[in-house]
Structures are given as C-alpha cells and as structure tokens.
Write an enzyme that holds these catalytic residues in place. Sequence first.
Site, mmCIF file in Angstrom:
data_model
loop_
_atom_site.group_PDB
_atom_site.id
_atom_site.type_symbol
_atom_site.label_atom_id
_atom_site.label_comp_id
_atom_site.label_asym_id
_atom_site.label_seq_id
_atom_site.Cartn_x
_atom_site.Cartn_y
_atom_site.Cartn_z
ATOM 1 N N ARG A 1 0.775 -1.122 0.148
ATOM 2 C CA ARG A 1 -0.031 0.127 0.064
ATOM 3 C C ARG A 1 0.919 1.240 0.036
ATOM 4 N NH1 ARG A 1 -5.156 -0.260 3.508
ATOM 5 N NH2 ARG A 1 -5.747 1.578 2.137
ATOM 6 N N CYS A 2 2.081 1.056 0.019
ATOM 7 C CA CYS A 2 3.112 2.132 0.280
ATOM 8 C C CYS A 2 3.828 2.338 -1.172
ATOM 9 C CB CYS A 2 3.948 1.781 1.244
ATOM 10 S SG CYS A 2 5.428 3.298 1.361
ATOM 11 N N SER A 3 3.700 3.548 -1.772
ATOM 12 C CA SER A 3 4.182 3.861 -2.856
ATOM 13 C C SER A 3 5.723 3.731 -3.129
ATOM 14 C CB SER A 3 3.760 5.286 -3.529
ATOM 15 O OG SER A 3 4.426 6.125 -2.402
#
Length: 113
Positions: A9-11
């Site tokens: 979920r973390c770019s």
Amino acid sequence: MLTIYHNNRCSKSREGVCFLENTKIPFEIINYLESVPTFAELESIINKLKIKPIELVRSKEKDWIQNFKGKNLSDKEIIEAMIQFPKLIERPIVINGNKAIIARPTELINKVL
C-alpha cells in the site's frame, strides 16, 4: 539472496520492488504486515541497518501518536511496539547479507547491491 520488507500500500515500497525487478537479481518479498517479524528478526534488521530502534519507527503514524508519543521507551519496548503495530516499521527495507538500507529514496538500494 536479496530481501525486501514490503508494504504494497506504500508507493515508496512499490518503487523499491520495481527497482529490484529491473536489476534482474533474484529477491524475496516479505509483506511484513502479514508476516510480522519476530523480536529477534527485527533486532537483526536494526543491527544490519546500524541504527537505533527509534530510527526505524514511522513516528507520524496514528498508532505511534496515540500509544507511544512522548513516552520514554527502552529499545526493547520500541521493538515490541513495532511488532504490535507493524505499520510503524519504516519501509521499504532492503537486505543483502549483512547489509541493509531503508530505501528512501529508492536509489539507496544500490548501496546494498
């Protein structure tokens, strides 16, 4: 074997995975939110990073602010907090043998290749 501790979920974490895919070097992805590191594993990661446990904490996360901010915690308590609330762990972490890096920015991965 290269390992990346990843949160999809973390770019920045996704950028780290993409960077490693482009190197064509085999690597393992550990989704640390689903497969939470043990105390010993997290302690080992911190030692490889050559940092204090507090330096691995995402101190702006709601869980940190609500439960730990302003408290005088020991290194052991900080590691236990990251195990209890794995979203507190900074990411992505890339490990190659005894070398490790928090890959922010992504190009720092080159330091462990």
